[in-house]
Design a protein around this motif. Structure first.
Motif, PDB file in Angstrom:
ATOM      1  N   THR A 187      34.562  -5.024  77.691  1.00 53.39           N
ATOM      2  CA  THR A 187      35.984  -5.002  77.376  1.00 53.39           C
ATOM      3  C   THR A 187      36.251  -3.996  76.273  1.00 53.39           C
ATOM      4  O   THR A 187      35.325  -3.543  75.578  1.00 53.39           O
ATOM      5  N   VAL A 188      37.523  -3.671  76.117  1.00 51.03           N
ATOM      6  CA  VAL A 188      37.910  -2.749  75.046  1.00 51.03           C
ATOM      7  C   VAL A 188      37.494  -3.313  73.682  1.00 51.03           C
ATOM      8  O   VAL A 188      36.999  -2.586  72.819  1.00 51.03           O
ATOM      9  N   GLY A 189      37.661  -4.626  73.496  1.00 50.69           N
ATOM     10  CA  GLY A 189      37.277  -5.247  72.234  1.00 50.69           C
ATOM     11  C   GLY A 189      35.802  -5.115  71.954  1.00 50.69           C
ATOM     12  O   GLY A 189      35.389  -4.798  70.831  1.00 50.69           O
ATOM     13  N   GLN A 190      34.956  -5.325  72.973  1.00 51.12           N
ATOM     14  CA  GLN A 190      33.511  -5.188  72.798  1.00 51.12           C
ATOM     15  C   GLN A 190      33.124  -3.748  72.486  1.00 51.12           C
ATOM     16  O   GLN A 190      32.263  -3.488  71.642  1.00 51.12           O
ATOM     17  N   GLU A 191      33.776  -2.796  73.177  1.00 49.43           N
ATOM     18  CA  GLU A 191      33.479  -1.375  72.965  1.00 49.43           C
ATOM     19  C   GLU A 191      33.788  -0.967  71.526  1.00 49.43           C
ATOM     20  O   GLU A 191      32.987  -0.302  70.857  1.00 49.43           O
ATOM     21  N   LEU A 192      34.954  -1.364  71.055  1.00 54.61           N
ATOM     22  CA  LEU A 192      35.368  -0.970  69.709  1.00 54.61           C
ATOM     23  C   LEU A 192      34.578  -1.712  68.638  1.00 54.61           C
ATOM     24  O   LEU A 192      34.300  -1.148  67.565  1.00 54.61           O
ATOM     25  N   ALA A 193      34.222  -2.962  68.905  1.00 52.56           N
ATOM     26  CA  ALA A 193      33.431  -3.716  67.931  1.00 52.56           C
ATOM     27  C   ALA A 193      32.089  -3.031  67.685  1.00 52.56           C
ATOM     28  O   ALA A 193      31.618  -2.948  66.542  1.00 52.56           O
ATOM     29  N   GLU A 194      31.476  -2.520  68.752  1.00 51.04           N
ATOM     30  CA  GLU A 194      30.212  -1.806  68.585  1.00 51.04           C
ATOM     31  C   GLU A 194      30.415  -0.531  67.760  1.00 51.04           C
ATOM     32  O   GLU A 194      29.595  -0.209  66.898  1.00 51.04           O
ATOM     33  N   ALA A 195      31.533   0.196  68.025  1.00 52.64           N
ATOM     34  CA  ALA A 195      31.806   1.409  67.266  1.00 52.64           C
ATOM     35  C   ALA A 195      32.011   1.093  65.788  1.00 52.64           C
ATOM     36  O   ALA A 195      31.561   1.845  64.903  1.00 52.64           O
ATOM     37  N   VAL A 196      32.673  -0.020  65.487  1.00 51.94           N
ATOM     38  CA  VAL A 196      32.897  -0.426  64.093  1.00 51.94           C
ATOM     39  C   VAL A 196      31.568  -0.715  63.406  1.00 51.94           C
ATOM     40  O   VAL A 196      31.303  -0.237  62.293  1.00 51.94           O
ATOM     41  N   ARG A 197      30.715  -1.493  64.063  1.00 49.27           N
ATOM     42  CA  ARG A 197      29.419  -1.839  63.457  1.00 49.27           C
ATOM     43  C   ARG A 197      28.520  -0.616  63.314  1.00 49.27           C
ATOM     44  O   ARG A 197      27.817  -0.465  62.305  1.00 49.27           O
ATOM     45  N   ALA A 198      28.550   0.295  64.320  1.00 46.18           N
ATOM     46  CA  ALA A 198      27.674   1.472  64.298  1.00 46.18           C
ATOM     47  C   ALA A 198      28.041   2.441  63.185  1.00 46.18           C
ATOM     48  O   ALA A 198      27.194   3.232  62.746  1.00 46.18           O
ATOM     49  N   THR A 199      29.280   2.397  62.721  1.00 47.25           N
ATOM     50  CA  THR A 199      29.716   3.327  61.674  1.00 47.25           C
ATOM     51  C   THR A 199      29.844   2.639  60.311  1.00 47.25           C
ATOM     52  O   THR A 199      30.542   3.126  59.426  1.00 47.25           O
ATOM     53  N   GLY A 200      29.167   1.485  60.167  1.00 51.02           N
ATOM     54  CA  GLY A 200      29.124   0.827  58.875  1.00 51.02           C
ATOM     55  C   GLY A 200      30.336  -0.019  58.547  1.00 51.02           C
ATOM     56  O   GLY A 200      30.577  -0.332  57.375  1.00 51.02           O
ATOM     57  N   GLY A 201      31.101  -0.414  59.567  1.00 51.70           N
ATOM     58  CA  GLY A 201      32.278  -1.229  59.345  1.00 51.70           C
ATOM     59  C   GLY A 201      31.941  -2.683  59.086  1.00 51.70           C
ATOM     60  O   GLY A 201      30.772  -3.079  59.121  1.00 51.70           O
ATOM     61  N   PRO A 202      32.944  -3.505  58.847  1.00 55.30           N
ATOM     62  CA  PRO A 202      32.706  -4.910  58.514  1.00 55.30           C
ATOM     63  C   PRO A 202      32.146  -5.686  59.697  1.00 55.30           C
ATOM     64  O   PRO A 202      32.411  -5.370  60.855  1.00 55.30           O
ATOM     65  N   GLY A 203      31.359  -6.704  59.406  1.00 53.98           N
ATOM     66  CA  GLY A 203      30.792  -7.555  60.434  1.00 53.98           C
ATOM     67  C   GLY A 203      31.489  -8.891  60.500  1.00 53.98           C
ATOM     68  O   GLY A 203      32.463  -9.158  59.782  1.00 53.98           O
ATOM     69  N   GLY A 204      30.974  -9.766  61.356  1.00 60.11           N
ATOM     70  CA  GLY A 204      31.516 -11.105  61.468  1.00 60.11           C
ATOM     71  C   GLY A 204      32.952 -11.125  61.944  1.00 60.11           C
ATOM     72  O   GLY A 204      33.373 -10.305  62.761  1.00 60.11           O
ATOM     73  N   SER A 205      33.724 -12.053  61.395  1.00 62.86           N
ATOM     74  CA  SER A 205      35.121 -12.205  61.818  1.00 62.86           C
ATOM     75  C   SER A 205      35.979 -11.013  61.421  1.00 62.86           C
ATOM     76  O   SER A 205      37.037 -10.777  62.017  1.00 62.86           O
ATOM     77  N   ALA A 206      35.526 -10.243  60.409  1.00 62.34           N
ATOM     78  CA  ALA A 206      36.305  -9.082  59.962  1.00 62.34           C
ATOM     79  C   ALA A 206      36.270  -7.949  60.987  1.00 62.34           C
ATOM     80  O   ALA A 206      37.130  -7.067  60.959  1.00 62.34           O
ATOM     81  N   THR A 207      35.269  -7.981  61.887  1.00 61.09           N
ATOM     82  CA  THR A 207      35.178  -6.927  62.904  1.00 61.09           C
ATOM     83  C   THR A 207      36.411  -6.931  63.802  1.00 61.09           C
ATOM     84  O   THR A 207      36.977  -5.877  64.101  1.00 61.09           O
ATOM     85  N   ARG A 208      36.827  -8.130  64.231  1.00 58.16           N
ATOM     86  CA  ARG A 208      37.981  -8.239  65.118  1.00 58.16           C
ATOM     87  C   ARG A 208      39.247  -7.704  64.446  1.00 58.16           C
ATOM     88  O   ARG A 208      40.042  -7.000  65.087  1.00 58.16           O
ATOM     89  N   ALA A 209      39.416  -8.004  63.167  1.00 59.57           N
ATOM     90  CA  ALA A 209      40.591  -7.508  62.444  1.00 59.57           C
ATOM     91  C   ALA A 209      40.570  -5.989  62.379  1.00 59.57           C
ATOM     92  O   ALA A 209      41.615  -5.335  62.523  1.00 59.57           O
ATOM     93  N   ARG A 210      39.376  -5.404  62.184  1.00 61.48           N
ATOM     94  CA  ARG A 210      39.254  -3.948  62.134  1.00 61.48           C
ATOM     95  C   ARG A 210      39.549  -3.327  63.496  1.00 61.48           C
ATOM     96  O   ARG A 210      40.215  -2.280  63.584  1.00 61.48           O
ATOM     97  N   VAL A 211      39.085  -3.977  64.575  1.00 61.18           N
ATOM     98  CA  VAL A 211      39.354  -3.483  65.926  1.00 61.18           C
ATOM     99  C   VAL A 211      40.856  -3.475  66.194  1.00 61.18           C
ATOM    100  O   VAL A 211      41.410  -2.498  66.726  1.00 61.18           O
ATOM    101  N   LEU A 212      41.538  -4.561  65.843  1.00 61.44           N
ATOM    102  CA  LEU A 212      42.990  -4.626  66.042  1.00 61.44           C
ATOM    103  C   LEU A 212      43.702  -3.565  65.215  1.00 61.44           C
ATOM    104  O   LEU A 212      44.688  -2.957  65.666  1.00 61.44           O
ATOM    105  N   GLU A 213      43.207  -3.319  64.024  1.00 62.84           N
ATOM    106  CA  GLU A 213      43.795  -2.277  63.172  1.00 62.84           C
ATOM    107  C   GLU A 213      43.654  -0.899  63.818  1.00 62.84           C
ATOM    108  O   GLU A 213      44.588  -0.089  63.818  1.00 62.84           O
ATOM    109  N   LEU A 214      42.475  -0.635  64.404  1.00 61.29           N
ATOM    110  CA  LEU A 214      42.236   0.652  65.061  1.00 61.29           C
ATOM    111  C   LEU A 214      43.133   0.819  66.282  1.00 61.29           C
ATOM    112  O   LEU A 214      43.697   1.895  66.514  1.00 61.29           O
ATOM    113  N   LEU A 215      43.280  -0.246  67.077  1.00 59.19           N
ATOM    114  CA  LEU A 215      44.132  -0.170  68.261  1.00 59.19           C
ATOM    115  C   LEU A 215      45.590   0.051  67.863  1.00 59.19           C
ATOM    116  O   LEU A 215      46.323   0.794  68.530  1.00 59.19           O
ATOM    117  N   ALA A 216      46.001  -0.585  66.780  1.00 62.40           N
ATOM    118  CA  ALA A 216      47.366  -0.374  66.295  1.00 62.40           C
ATOM    119  C   ALA A 216      47.543   1.054  65.813  1.00 62.40           C
ATOM    120  O   ALA A 216      48.585   1.679  66.060  1.00 62.40           O
TER     121      ALA A 216
END
Length: 540
Positions: free
Chosen positions: A124-153
């Protein structure tokens, strides 16, 4: 203000005044057997923070190789040389693969041309972006979803929460492109490389993507743009480099290069751009059909549902022999679904598809009276087969089993008709250029002598000069064969050049239909006027 070590010693300008990207005399060679072939030679440019440089030129001109060199993706067997190759003052020459991995995503975001191929179809788009967030040193856990939504926005994808659970195949072209841009932004890179980011997008979605890139530039992101769409280049880039054969033949401020080109090659590129103010193919489609010009195919009240969603809503169309009907509208307007119904690849939920006498007689004597040419011919070819085998299989549908020599002669004849050398018969599709593959796709479709050919974005991924060659070829083949074409394109300049009549779809409904000149010059419907207003045009 912090200075680079060599700047401090020399009293150089402060770091903030330096360009983010500095390239001097970049050269990239590829090994062919025992020899080296130059792909890029002597390319130089700077990109400031918040600036945009565009690379334009024909396929094989070195645009993508130049861009990929800033990511260390020029190829393991390639040889790279440069007087300077810097990002934020860091020398990129000689970096090892481990060091390049720290650059990709964090320092440079890469937006590839084909979002459907670039995104994993099984995630899914969420899974794809979550991996990109983690691979570039972004937040983990529940904060990943918030970062993904921020990127999509930030990428301006509507209904971001709902899109998290969508697979790429469930999104429109514009939505997939936004998801890909969001992925490239995951590491907040100071530089974005966008390789044909608006290819195959309709004018209104294209305008939205341009607005997004402008907002990113305003926030300080630098952009290296690769595009064959010179209208998009005119609206986004500060400077343009025109490449031919790996070398820069002309460069300068965008407005100056596009308004007053100094090199003959640049002028040829500009002359090849299909324009809305160009001549239409005529008004023949508006004339009442005569006895010999009875409708080839008629659609009446066509509706199509997928589950609870109605994607085509009560459409009436008529196709005539030897004429082209252009079909336009935004992503998700139902163009491709309607085209598949015309080709018999989809069954309407309601309404009637009526074949005229000419198509009925053709069906009695031919194996395939209706043919389909796809946007990406490579995905419709068997990669194991040669061009000769691909064409021979189509010819066998028309003529049955024939002696080998006769079949080879027919293959060579069709290659010649689409202006390709007979030697290409032994090649596989992957080794051909985009323009060559599209010519083979057209030859395969017409080799069975169809009365109707459906073309879905057949030139969207081609540079303007190859595009112009293919469009001339299509017009010639129509004149020679008398086939009717249903031609889908997001490029309204292309539609004007190839079409006798134009139909405009919005949300599955037919908004306007008429001659190409009437619809594209004097539109009656407000939606058609919106589409025309959104077109990225070249300077006068």
């Amino acid at each position: 203000m912090r200075l680079l070590p060599d700047q401090a010693a020399q009293g150089a300008a402060p770091l903030a005044a330096q360009p983010l990207v500095r390239v001097r005399q970049l050269a990239v060679d590829f090994r062919q057997g025992w020899q080296w072939r130059q792909a890029v030679g002597g390319v130089s440019f700077d990109i400031p923070r918040g600036g945009c440089v565009a690379l334009v030129g024909e396929s094989g001109s070195g645009k993508s190789v130049t861009a990929r060199s800033l990511l260390g993706l020029h190829g393991a067997g390639a040889r790279l040389r440069a007087e300077a190759l810097e990002l934020g003052g860091r020398d990129l020459r000689g970096l090892r693969e481990r060091q390049w991995r720290s650059v990709r995503g964090r320092e440079v975001g890469y937006i590839l041309q084909d979002a459907l191929v670039s995104l994993d179809p099984l995630r899914t788009v969420g899974q794809e972006l979550a991996e990109a967030v983690r691979a570039t040193g972004g937040p983990g856990g529940s904060a990943t979803r918030a970062r993904v939504l921020e990127l999509l926005a930030r990428a301006r994808l509507d209904d971001a929460t709902e899109r998290l659970h969508a697979y790429p195949g469930q999104l429109s072209g514009g939505q997939r492109q936004r998801a890909l841009i969001a992925s490239a932004l995951a590491g907040a890179p100071p530089l974005l490389i966008a390789d044909e980011p608006t290819t195959a997008l309709d004018a209104s979605v294209q305008q939205q993507i341009i607005a997004l890139f402008r907002a990113l530039r305003d926030a300080g992101t630098a952009l290296l743009l690769i595009s064959h769409d010179l209208g998009v280049v005119a609206r986004l880039a500060d400077r343009v480099l025109v490449l031919r054969g790996g070398e820069v033949v002309e460069s300068g401020p965008t407005d100056a290069v596009l308004r007053r080109p100094g090199h003959a090659y640049t002028r040829a590129l500009l002359d090849a751009v299909p324009r809305l103010d160009g001549a239409a193919r005529g008004t023949a489609a508006a004339e009442p059909p005569g006895p010999a010009d009875a409708p080839l195919l008629r659609l009446q009240g066509i509706r199509k549902r997928f589950g609870t969603r109605e994607v085509v809503r009560g459409v009436d169309l008529v196709l005539h022999p030897g004429r082209t009907l252009g079909l336009v509208g935004e992503s998700g307007s139902g163009k491709t679904t309607l085209a598949r119904i015309v080709a018999g690849l989809e069954t309407p939920s309601a309404g009637e598809v009526s074949w005229g006498p000419l198509l009925q007689r053709a069906a009695a004597g031919r194996a395939r009276p209706v043919q389909f040419v796809y946007q990406d011919p490579l995905s419709s070819f068997d990669p194991r087969h040669t061009v000769g085998t691909i064409l021979a299989q189509a010819l066998a549908l028309r003529f049955g089993r024939e002696p080998r020599a006769r079949l080879q002669a027919r293959v060579a004849e069709w290659l010649a008709r689409v202006e390709l050398p007979a030697a290409l018969a032994s090649r596989r599709p992957l080794t051909l250029s985009g323009g060559q593959r599209q010519r083979v796709a057209i030859a395969r479709a017409l080799a069975v002598e169809p009365r109707l050919v459906v073309m879905d974005e057949p030139v969207s991924a081609l540079d303007v000069s190859v595009q112009q060659q293919v469009l001339r070829l299509i017009a010639t083949l129509q004149r020679d064969t008398g086939a009717a074409f249903l031609f889908i394109s997001h490029d309204l300049g292309v539609i004007r050049q190839v079409s006798h009549a134009v139909a405009v779809l919005q949300a599955g409904a037919l908004r306007e239909i008429g001659t190409a000149d009437q619809v594209l010059t004097h539109p009656r419907d407000p939606y058609t006027r919106e589409l025309l207003a959104a077109v990225a045009r070249l300077p006068a």
